[in-house]
Scaffold this active site. Structure first.
Site, PDB file in Angstrom:
ATOM      1  N   SER A  15     -43.604  34.212  -9.767  1.00 25.71           N
ATOM      2  CA  SER A  15     -43.079  33.843  -8.451  1.00 25.71           C
ATOM      3  C   SER A  15     -44.063  32.953  -7.694  1.00 25.71           C
ATOM      4  O   SER A  15     -45.265  33.218  -7.662  1.00 25.71           O
ATOM      5  CB  SER A  15     -42.816  35.105  -7.621  1.00 25.71           C
ATOM      6  OG  SER A  15     -42.492  34.731  -6.292  1.00 25.71           O
ATOM      7  N   LYS A  66     -30.914  41.389  -5.450  1.00 30.64           N
ATOM      8  CA  LYS A  66     -30.365  40.946  -4.155  1.00 30.64           C
ATOM      9  C   LYS A  66     -29.137  41.751  -3.712  1.00 30.64           C
ATOM     10  O   LYS A  66     -28.941  41.965  -2.525  1.00 30.64           O
ATOM     11  CB  LYS A  66     -30.024  39.452  -4.215  1.00 30.64           C
ATOM     12  CG  LYS A  66     -31.256  38.549  -4.265  1.00 30.64           C
ATOM     13  CD  LYS A  66     -30.874  37.084  -4.219  1.00 30.64           C
ATOM     14  CE  LYS A  66     -32.083  36.191  -4.492  1.00 30.64           C
ATOM     15  NZ  LYS A  66     -31.751  34.770  -4.391  1.00 30.64           N
ATOM     16  N   ASP A 102     -31.055  31.958   1.667  1.00 23.87           N
ATOM     17  CA  ASP A 102     -30.885  31.001   0.561  1.00 23.87           C
ATOM     18  C   ASP A 102     -30.025  29.800   0.956  1.00 23.87           C
ATOM     19  O   ASP A 102     -30.370  28.647   0.660  1.00 23.87           O
ATOM     20  CB  ASP A 102     -30.253  31.696  -0.658  1.00 23.87           C
ATOM     21  CG  ASP A 102     -31.243  32.612  -1.377  1.00 23.87           C
ATOM     22  OD1 ASP A 102     -32.452  32.313  -1.351  1.00 23.87           O
ATOM     23  OD2 ASP A 102     -30.793  33.608  -1.966  1.00 23.87           O
ATOM     24  N   GLY A 130     -23.723  34.996  -7.816  1.00 19.27           N
ATOM     25  CA  GLY A 130     -24.397  35.249  -6.550  1.00 19.27           C
ATOM     26  C   GLY A 130     -25.027  33.995  -5.944  1.00 19.27           C
ATOM     27  O   GLY A 130     -24.978  33.805  -4.723  1.00 19.27           O
ATOM     28  N   ASN A 151     -15.995  26.891 -12.354  1.00 17.22           N
ATOM     29  CA  ASN A 151     -16.713  27.916 -13.118  1.00 17.22           C
ATOM     30  C   ASN A 151     -16.134  28.065 -14.515  1.00 17.22           C
ATOM     31  O   ASN A 151     -14.965  27.778 -14.743  1.00 17.22           O
ATOM     32  CB  ASN A 151     -16.632  29.260 -12.378  1.00 17.22           C
ATOM     33  CG  ASN A 151     -17.651  30.262 -12.892  1.00 17.22           C
ATOM     34  OD1 ASN A 151     -18.825  29.914 -13.059  1.00 17.22           O
ATOM     35  ND2 ASN A 151     -17.225  31.491 -13.137  1.00 17.22           N
TER      36      ASN A 151
HETATM   37  P1  ATR Z   1     -26.586  34.159 -10.207  1.00 20.14           P
HETATM   38  O1  ATR Z   1     -26.958  35.265  -9.280  1.00 20.14           O
HETATM   39  O2  ATR Z   1     -27.733  33.326 -10.694  1.00 20.14           O
HETATM   40  O3  ATR Z   1     -25.475  33.322  -9.662  1.00 20.14           O
HETATM   41  P2  ATR Z   1     -24.664  35.443 -11.891  1.00 20.14           P
HETATM   42  O4  ATR Z   1     -24.067  36.106 -10.722  1.00 20.14           O
HETATM   43  O5  ATR Z   1     -24.859  36.208 -13.169  1.00 20.14           O
HETATM   44  O6  ATR Z   1     -26.100  34.874 -11.551  1.00 20.14           O
HETATM   45  O7  ATR Z   1     -23.811  34.121 -12.197  1.00 20.14           O
HETATM   46  C1  ATR Z   1     -24.140  33.244 -13.233  1.00 20.14           C
HETATM   47  C2  ATR Z   1     -23.238  32.025 -13.130  1.00 20.14           C
HETATM   48  O8  ATR Z   1     -23.620  31.071 -14.137  1.00 20.14           O
HETATM   49  C3  ATR Z   1     -21.776  32.316 -13.405  1.00 20.14           C
HETATM   50  O9  ATR Z   1     -20.994  31.402 -12.672  1.00 20.14           O
HETATM   51  C4  ATR Z   1     -21.675  32.042 -14.908  1.00 20.14           C
HETATM   52  O10 ATR Z   1     -20.371  31.728 -15.365  1.00 20.14           O
HETATM   53  P3  ATR Z   1     -19.292  32.910 -15.709  1.00 20.14           P
HETATM   54  O11 ATR Z   1     -18.836  33.432 -14.389  1.00 20.14           O
HETATM   55  O12 ATR Z   1     -18.240  32.231 -16.470  1.00 20.14           O
HETATM   56  O13 ATR Z   1     -20.059  33.922 -16.509  1.00 20.14           O
HETATM   57  C5  ATR Z   1     -22.546  30.842 -15.018  1.00 20.14           C
HETATM   58  N1  ATR Z   1     -23.092  30.605 -16.362  1.00 20.14           N
HETATM   59  C6  ATR Z   1     -24.015  31.340 -17.018  1.00 20.14           C
HETATM   60  N2  ATR Z   1     -24.334  30.783 -18.208  1.00 20.14           N
HETATM   61  C7  ATR Z   1     -23.575  29.661 -18.314  1.00 20.14           C
HETATM   62  C8  ATR Z   1     -23.437  28.644 -19.317  1.00 20.14           C
HETATM   63  N3  ATR Z   1     -24.153  28.685 -20.435  1.00 20.14           N
HETATM   64  N4  ATR Z   1     -22.573  27.633 -19.083  1.00 20.14           N
HETATM   65  C9  ATR Z   1     -21.861  27.590 -17.930  1.00 20.14           C
HETATM   66  N5  ATR Z   1     -21.948  28.521 -16.960  1.00 20.14           N
HETATM   67  C10 ATR Z   1     -22.778  29.538 -17.143  1.00 20.14           C
END
Ligand code: ATR
Length: 265
Positions: A15, A66, A102, A130, A151
């Site tokens: 961090s 969070k 954020d 999130g 998404n």
């Molecule tokens: P964060 O808190 O970082 O937003 P999260 O709530 O787990 O983490 O959300 C991850 C996001 O990245 C989601 O929108 C996820 O898509 P899905 O809802 O379809 O799972 C997206 N994501 C993760 N890996 C991905 C990838 N390889 N390609 C495209 N989208 C991805």
């Protein structure tokens, strides 16, 4: 007397928050200490209770806590309620206040550091987790005309968009096929070196492509650059969300430009 603050996460060793807040404290003359605390995955609340018992005045919270911090808070600011997550806690005599800086951090980076005039802009927001949810309200409040949430799992984009008014819509990655003013990557795809499969047509020379990730070039930013768009990583957002938390705790707004520049160097 030094007031104690900390960031809680898992992992937390890398961090940059302690460095950023130390720079803010030095710059503003505020007498604070700020450390990084590794909370056990099943021991976030206990770890926070221990910190409060030992004089903690406030805390930042990062991945993966969070949402848990949101539940731990006894009061929440409207922007934390809208985000459904808390990244900043304030310990008062009467309880634990939860805030989320954020979105304000992203808006500050876009408008103050990157010269984006948000009123009237059309934004493509990739991701519906999130990180995406936390920035929609602040972007709308700053004047964004509309936000298309795209998404991988379309239902999640639709469900997220439904939390807001008709300025926000949800869709899959394949649909958007015309230029946007700003394209923000809020997926975690960059972490794995992946690229959300979006059309090149969303980028124009006037487009700013913004990846919330920082510290390395991402396939998303490389594609945007190839299409002639300008690009930015999330380092500015990181520093600006920290500055907003510092302001919430101390009532003093640090100068972020010098801190961003020194982290880049
Ligand atoms: P964060 O808190 O970082 O937003 P999260 O709530 O787990 O983490 O959300 C991850 C996001 O990245 C989601 O929108 C996820 O898509 P899905 O809802 O379809 O799972 C997206 N994501 C993760 N890996 C991905 C990838 N390889 N390609 C495209 N989208 C991805």
């Amino acid at each position: 007397m030094t007031d104690r603050y900390a960031v809680f996460g898992h992992p937390i060793a890398h961090s940059k928050s302690p460095l950023i807040h130390a720079a803010f404290a030095h710059q503003t003359g505020e007498a604070i200490s700020y450390e990084a605390i590794l909370a056990p995955l099943d021991g976030f609340a206990a770890s926070m209770a221990d910190f409060i018992a030992h004089g903690g005045r406030g805390a930042n919270v990062t991945v993966p806590f969070k949402e848990e911090a949101f539940r731990l808070a006894t009061t929440r600011t409207p922007r934390a309620a809208l985000a459904g997550a808390v990244n900043t806690l304030i310990f008062t005599g009467s309880g634990i206040a939860g805030d989320n800086t954020d979105g304000a951090g992203l808006v500050a980076d876009l408008t103050r550091n990157l010269g984006v005039e948000l009123p009237g802009t059309r934004i493509l927001l990739l991701g519906a987790g999130g990180a995406a949810r936390g920035v929609i309200g602040p972007l709308l409040d700053a004047g964004a005309a509309n936000i298309v949430v795209a998404n991988r799992t379309v239902e999640k984009a639709l469900a997220l968009a439904a939390l807001f008014d008709n300025r926000v819509g949800g869709t899959g990655f394949a649909e958007p096929n015309a230029p946007f003013d700003v394209v923000i990557n809020a997926t975690s795809a960059s972490l794995a070196g992946d690229l959300p499969p979006i059309s090149r047509a969303v980028f124009a020379p006037r487009t700013l492509a913004y990846d919330m990730m920082y510290g390395r070039d991402t396939p998303f930013l490389a594609l945007a650059r190839e299409c002639g768009a300008s690009t930015a990583d999330g380092l500015g957002m990181l520093v600006e969300q920290a500055a907003e938390a510092f302001f919430v705790w101390r009532g003093v707004r640090p100068d972020t430009a010098a801190v961003i520049a020194s982290l880049r160097a």
